[in-house]
Design a protein around this motif. Structure first.
Motif, PDB file in Angstrom:
ATOM      1  N   UNK A 133       0.835  -1.208   0.000  1.00 52.84           N
ATOM      2  CA  UNK A 133       0.000   0.000   0.000  1.00 52.84           C
ATOM      3  C   UNK A 133       0.868   1.255   0.000  1.00 52.84           C
ATOM      4  N   UNK A 134       1.953   1.225   0.762  1.00 48.54           N
ATOM      5  CA  UNK A 134       2.856   2.394   0.757  1.00 48.54           C
ATOM      6  C   UNK A 134       3.492   2.571  -0.618  1.00 48.54           C
ATOM      7  N   UNK A 135       3.810   1.444  -1.279  1.00 51.83           N
ATOM      8  CA  UNK A 135       4.389   1.531  -2.624  1.00 51.83           C
ATOM      9  C   UNK A 135       3.389   2.152  -3.602  1.00 51.83           C
ATOM     10  N   UNK A 136       2.106   1.808  -3.462  1.00 50.54           N
ATOM     11  CA  UNK A 136       1.084   2.409  -4.327  1.00 50.54           C
ATOM     12  C   UNK A 136       0.983   3.902  -4.058  1.00 50.54           C
ATOM     13  N   UNK A 137       1.034   4.292  -2.787  1.00 50.00           N
ATOM     14  CA  UNK A 137       0.948   5.721  -2.454  1.00 50.00           C
ATOM     15  C   UNK A 137       2.097   6.497  -3.105  1.00 50.00           C
ATOM     16  N   UNK A 138       3.289   5.928  -3.053  1.00 56.81           N
ATOM     17  CA  UNK A 138       4.436   6.602  -3.668  1.00 56.81           C
ATOM     18  C   UNK A 138       4.315   6.636  -5.186  1.00 56.81           C
ATOM     19  N   UNK A 139       3.683   5.617  -5.745  1.00 50.78           N
ATOM     20  CA  UNK A 139       3.522   5.505  -7.195  1.00 50.78           C
ATOM     21  C   UNK A 139       2.569   6.565  -7.735  1.00 50.78           C
ATOM     22  N   UNK A 140       1.468   6.788  -7.029  1.00 54.69           N
ATOM     23  CA  UNK A 140       0.412   7.681  -7.498  1.00 54.69           C
ATOM     24  C   UNK A 140       0.880   9.129  -7.616  1.00 54.69           C
ATOM     25  N   UNK A 141       0.298   9.826  -8.569  1.00 57.74           N
ATOM     26  CA  UNK A 141       0.469  11.273  -8.626  1.00 57.74           C
ATOM     27  C   UNK A 141      -0.221  11.879  -7.405  1.00 57.74           C
ATOM     28  N   UNK A 142       0.299  12.998  -6.864  1.00 56.99           N
ATOM     29  CA  UNK A 142      -0.395  13.677  -5.764  1.00 56.99           C
ATOM     30  C   UNK A 142      -1.846  13.968  -6.143  1.00 56.99           C
ATOM     31  N   UNK A 143      -2.754  13.619  -5.236  1.00 56.33           N
ATOM     32  CA  UNK A 143      -4.180  13.783  -5.524  1.00 56.33           C
ATOM     33  C   UNK A 143      -4.779  12.627  -6.287  1.00 56.33           C
ATOM     34  N   UNK A 144      -3.949  11.644  -6.654  1.00 55.01           N
ATOM     35  CA  UNK A 144      -4.440  10.495  -7.415  1.00 55.01           C
ATOM     36  C   UNK A 144      -5.246   9.542  -6.553  1.00 55.01           C
ATOM     37  N   UNK A 145      -5.997   8.646  -7.198  1.00 53.28           N
ATOM     38  CA  UNK A 145      -6.935   7.769  -6.499  1.00 53.28           C
ATOM     39  C   UNK A 145      -6.501   6.306  -6.607  1.00 53.28           C
ATOM     40  N   UNK A 146      -6.670   5.591  -5.505  1.00 58.49           N
ATOM     41  CA  UNK A 146      -6.392   4.159  -5.453  1.00 58.49           C
ATOM     42  C   UNK A 146      -7.710   3.446  -5.165  1.00 58.49           C
ATOM     43  N   UNK A 147      -8.139   2.544  -6.059  1.00 60.95           N
ATOM     44  CA  UNK A 147      -9.378   1.785  -5.890  1.00 60.95           C
ATOM     45  C   UNK A 147      -9.027   0.333  -5.577  1.00 60.95           C
ATOM     46  N   UNK A 148      -9.432  -0.123  -4.394  1.00 63.66           N
ATOM     47  CA  UNK A 148      -9.219  -1.512  -3.973  1.00 63.66           C
ATOM     48  C   UNK A 148     -10.574  -2.216  -4.018  1.00 63.66           C
ATOM     49  N   UNK A 149     -10.683  -3.242  -4.856  1.00 63.56           N
ATOM     50  CA  UNK A 149     -11.926  -4.007  -4.983  1.00 63.56           C
ATOM     51  C   UNK A 149     -11.676  -5.405  -4.438  1.00 63.56           C
ATOM     52  N   UNK A 150     -12.535  -5.857  -3.534  1.00 67.69           N
ATOM     53  CA  UNK A 150     -12.378  -7.194  -2.970  1.00 67.69           C
ATOM     54  C   UNK A 150     -13.707  -7.940  -2.999  1.00 67.69           C
TER      55      UNK A 150
END
Length: 282
Positions: A137-154
């Motif tokens: 999850x931290x790696x995804x946060x660093x990957x995203x552009x500032x203000x970008x969105x992460x969608x987790x579907x389970x």
């Protein structure tokens, strides 16, 4: 999707990639409307142009996102070469080679390949397979552009296909199969069924929404439901065979005869999918 889990988008290569891919493709076909609804719900500030699909499987999410955002490009990431080859064939059939980049990578690796700076990261039925989700999850946060969105579907778990009083010779069989499957997966997929909200917050995201979609698709309306049920229950049998009572295993085998299951008029797909939308501050 689909496997240690019935419908995974695996993070690790799977020896049973062919059977898994078939379920992922059926899942995408049967639940296309629900998947489109999830992409419509995303609380986006602007139309994403760069999307990363983590644990893309055979491409259900990637294609739903391409349909939803016609100007976007998608980087599709998975560890399974077989799944990515099937995805590549679909991309070519669509003539979408200029819109999809395919990357083979293991999300449990210490370092991920360069995936650009996406506006949207999508992870469907993949994060619960990661051995160290907090690190991922931290790696995804660093990957995203500032203000970008992460969608987790389970997924809520293995879909159900039969009414509670079925089959006639062993009522409640599906419930007992599910109970055995849950016991099996509790020791193999430790993050399955997790509440991702607190994990996302701890990783530095702002959780902006959570939605659970209840799915009920009648087999009479969709002919693919029968094939989906057959393929899924065959896979379920593989993981629970050693844990079932002999009478239940025999009843399951009778049910899985195509002349039995595929002729039933009471088949349906019943499941739930939950999506968390989390923003990288900035």
């Amino acid at each position: 999707m689909n496997h240690a889990h019935p419908h995974p988008h695996p993070v690790h290569a799977d020896a049973d990639a062919g059977g898994q891919a078939e379920i992922l493709d059926l899942d995408a076909e049967v639940l296309a409307e629900q998947l489109a609804a999830l992409t419509e719900w995303l609380p986006l500030r602007s139309t994403p142009r760069r999307i990363v699909d983590l644990g893309c499987g055979t491409g259900a999410g990637a294609f739903a996102l391409l349909d939803r955002f016609p100007e976007a490009r998608v980087t599709a990431v998975d560890s399974s070469a077989a799944h990515l080859q099937r995805l590549r064939e679909k991309v070519c059939a669509r003539g979408a080679e200029d819109r999809v980049q395919i990357v083979q990578a293991d999300l449990d690796a210490d370092r991920w390949p360069d995936l650009g700076t996406p506006d949207l990261v999508w992870a469907s039925a993949s994060m619960h397979h990661v051995a160290h989700p907090d690190r991922a999850l931290r790696a995804v946060r660093e990957l995203l552009a500032p203000g970008g969105l992460f969608a987790v579907v389970e997924l809520s778990g293995f879909p159900r296909f039969l009414p509670p009083d079925a089959p006639e010779d062993r009522p409640g069989l599906e419930d007992r199969c599910h109970a055995a499957s849950e016991r099996f997966h509790a020791s193999h997929v430790s993050h399955r069924g997790a509440d991702w909200g607190p994990k996302l917050t701890a990783a530095g995201f702002t959780v902006e929404g959570e939605r659970t979609l209840t799915v009920h698709i009648d087999g009479a309306r969709n002919p693919a439901v029968g094939t989906y049920a057959m393929t899924s229950l065959q896979r379920l049998r593989h993981s629970v065979a050693d844990a079932l009572a002999p009478q239940d295993l025999a009843a399951l085998d009778r049910l899985l005869d195509p002349g039995s299951l595929l002729t039933r008029a009471d088949l349906a797909v019943r499941t739930e999918r939950t999506v968390w939308a989390a923003r990288r501050p900035g």
